[in-house]
Scaffold this motif. Structure first.
Motif, short mmCIF file in Angstrom:
data_model
loop_
_atom_site.label_atom_id
_atom_site.label_comp_id
_atom_site.label_asym_id
_atom_site.label_seq_id
_atom_site.Cartn_x
_atom_site.Cartn_y
_atom_site.Cartn_z
N ASN A 147 0.93 -0.96 -0.05
CA ASN A 147 0.00 0.13 0.02
C ASN A 147 0.85 1.22 -0.06
O ASN A 147 0.74 2.10 -0.76
CB ASN A 147 -0.80 -0.03 1.15
N ALA A 148 1.89 1.32 0.79
CA ALA A 148 2.79 2.31 0.74
C ALA A 148 3.38 2.60 -0.52
O ALA A 148 3.74 3.76 -1.09
CB ALA A 148 3.93 2.28 1.98
N LEU A 149 4.02 1.62 -0.97
CA LEU A 149 4.62 1.63 -2.52
C LEU A 149 3.46 1.99 -3.53
O LEU A 149 3.87 3.03 -4.33
CB LEU A 149 5.01 0.30 -2.85
N MET A 150 2.43 1.75 -3.38
CA MET A 150 1.28 2.18 -4.44
C MET A 150 0.72 3.60 -4.17
O MET A 150 0.63 4.51 -5.03
CB MET A 150 -0.16 1.23 -4.28
N THR A 151 0.88 3.98 -3.07
CA THR A 151 0.69 5.48 -2.59
C THR A 151 1.88 6.29 -2.99
O THR A 151 1.64 7.36 -3.61
CB THR A 151 0.66 5.78 -0.91
N ARG A 152 3.15 5.82 -2.99
CA ARG A 152 4.15 6.41 -3.75
C ARG A 152 3.98 6.55 -5.22
O ARG A 152 4.21 7.78 -5.92
CB ARG A 152 5.65 5.55 -3.57
N LEU A 153 3.71 5.54 -5.90
CA LEU A 153 3.13 5.72 -7.37
C LEU A 153 2.08 6.69 -7.53
O LEU A 153 2.44 7.75 -8.47
CB LEU A 153 2.96 4.38 -8.06
N GLU A 154 1.08 6.55 -6.91
CA GLU A 154 0.18 7.52 -7.05
C GLU A 154 0.25 8.93 -6.97
O GLU A 154 0.07 9.77 -7.53
CB GLU A 154 -1.20 7.11 -5.92
N SER A 155 1.37 9.30 -5.98
CA SER A 155 1.51 10.66 -5.76
C SER A 155 2.82 11.18 -6.22
O SER A 155 3.28 12.42 -6.17
CB SER A 155 1.74 10.91 -3.81
N SER A 156 3.48 10.35 -7.42
CA SER A 156 4.84 10.49 -7.77
C SER A 156 4.76 11.56 -8.86
O SER A 156 5.69 12.19 -9.14
CB SER A 156 5.46 9.26 -8.43
N GLY A 157 3.61 11.67 -9.37
CA GLY A 157 3.44 12.55 -10.61
C GLY A 157 4.01 11.84 -11.78
O GLY A 157 3.96 12.54 -12.96
N CYS A 158 4.46 10.34 -11.82
CA CYS A 158 4.77 9.87 -12.88
C CYS A 158 3.61 9.13 -13.57
O CYS A 158 2.38 9.20 -13.27
CB CYS A 158 6.07 8.83 -12.28
N GLN A 159 3.83 8.78 -14.84
CA GLN A 159 2.93 8.09 -15.56
C GLN A 159 3.36 6.55 -15.63
O GLN A 159 4.46 6.17 -15.73
CB GLN A 159 2.89 8.67 -17.12
N PHE A 160 2.30 6.04 -16.20
CA PHE A 160 2.33 4.53 -15.97
C PHE A 160 2.01 3.89 -17.28
O PHE A 160 0.67 4.10 -18.07
CB PHE A 160 1.49 3.67 -14.93
N ASN A 161 2.84 3.16 -18.05
CA ASN A 161 2.28 2.75 -19.37
C ASN A 161 1.84 1.24 -19.32
O ASN A 161 2.55 0.25 -18.68
CB ASN A 161 3.60 2.68 -20.27
N ARG A 162 0.71 0.89 -19.98
CA ARG A 162 0.33 -0.41 -19.88
C ARG A 162 -0.34 -0.55 -21.17
O ARG A 162 -1.25 -0.06 -21.70
CB ARG A 162 -0.92 -0.26 -18.83
N ASN A 163 0.61 -1.66 -21.75
CA ASN A 163 -0.03 -1.99 -23.14
C ASN A 163 -0.02 -0.86 -24.38
O ASN A 163 -0.93 -0.75 -24.99
CB ASN A 163 -1.23 -2.72 -23.18
N GLY A 164 0.85 0.13 -24.01
CA GLY A 164 0.85 1.13 -25.08
C GLY A 164 0.16 2.37 -24.75
O GLY A 164 0.30 3.38 -25.36
#
Length: 130
Positions: free
Chosen positions: A29-46
């Motif tokens: 959950n802490a790791l997912m919160t970091r991802l959520e609040s990172s401002g980064c984008q996540f590529n899934r299948n293009g």
């Protein structure tokens, strides 16, 4: 092909799956919160998604994995749910700002290391000083 292998691996996992241990779930959950609040984008299948969308998707994948096996450590979550698409087998990617995209497994592993090496927050003391 990779998606078939992933599906086959899940099907061959023991049916005695139990819940993810609370400390592991808290770390995920802490790791997912970091991802959520990172401002980064996540590529899934293009397609690029926000960190919040990625968190929602990866937690749904975690639920699916938990129906098949116990996730004993956060690295197992990254490997089974957060590294690649179970549909296409394509690796997920994370892109932060103008930096080049990196495999999500690499990004999440580095964030996990940062979480683990961060000083623990001071525990609230239940004792009253006299």
């Amino acid at each position: 092909m990779a998606a078939l292998a992933f599906g086959a691996a899940l099907m061959t996992m023991p049916a005695w799956a139990g819940p993810t241990p609370a400390p592991v779930r808290a770390e995920i959950n802490a790791l997912m919160t970091r991802l959520e609040s990172s401002g980064c984008q996540f590529n899934r299948n293009g397609d690029w998604h926000s960190g919040a969308e990625a968190k929602t998707h990866l937690l749904k994948k975690l639920d699916a994995v938990e129906r098949q096996t116990t996730v004993a450590k956060t690295e197992q979550f990254i490997e089974l749910a957060a590294a690649r698409s179970s549909m296409s087998g394509r690796a997920y990617e994370v892109r932060c700002g103008q930096a080049a995209a990196v495999p999500s497994a690499s990004w999440l592993t580095s964030q996990l290391q940062a979480l683990r090496s961060a000083p623990a927050a001071p525990a609230a003391s239940a004792a009253v000083s006299r």
